[in-house]
Design a protein around this motif. Structure first.
Motif, PDB file in Angstrom:
ATOM      1  N   UNK A  12       0.832  -1.209   0.000  1.00 19.24           N
ATOM      2  CA  UNK A  12       0.000   0.000   0.000  1.00 19.24           C
ATOM      3  C   UNK A  12       0.862   1.253   0.000  1.00 19.24           C
ATOM      4  N   UNK A  13       1.915   1.252   0.821  1.00 23.32           N
ATOM      5  CA  UNK A  13       2.823   2.391   0.929  1.00 23.32           C
ATOM      6  C   UNK A  13       4.230   1.943   0.564  1.00 23.32           C
ATOM      7  N   UNK A  14       4.524   1.767  -0.729  1.00 21.32           N
ATOM      8  CA  UNK A  14       5.856   1.275  -1.113  1.00 21.32           C
ATOM      9  C   UNK A  14       6.946   2.292  -0.809  1.00 21.32           C
ATOM     10  N   UNK A  15       8.074   1.783  -0.333  1.00 19.34           N
ATOM     11  CA  UNK A  15       9.216   2.658  -0.076  1.00 19.34           C
ATOM     12  C   UNK A  15      10.112   2.650  -1.311  1.00 19.34           C
TER      13      UNK A  15
END
Length: 65
Positions: A12-15
């Motif tokens: 959901x929140x890729x780095x």
């Protein structure tokens, strides 16, 4: 805000991941990233066990280019 989901947080929140590069050496390959200081080694890919004992191929070492 609460987000209820079965998806992993990384999906959901890729780095941002640094772009990986490959450097050929005698007997194997070095994987790492190019930095202003040089090539920063992240892993050694080889079938020669002797290469794993050399400090110059250790993860985290910066090789001058």
């Amino acid at each position: 805000m609460i987000l209820w989901t079965v998806e992993p947080v990384d999906r959901i929140f890729p780095s941002p991941q640094p772009e990986r590069s490959i450097m050929e050496i005698d007997g194997g390959l070095l994987e790492g990233e190019k930095t202003p200081e040089g090539f920063k080694v992240s892993r050694l890919i080889s079938t020669d066990p002797g290469l794993f004992l050399k400090e110059e191929y250790a993860p985290g070492i910066v090789k001058k280019m």
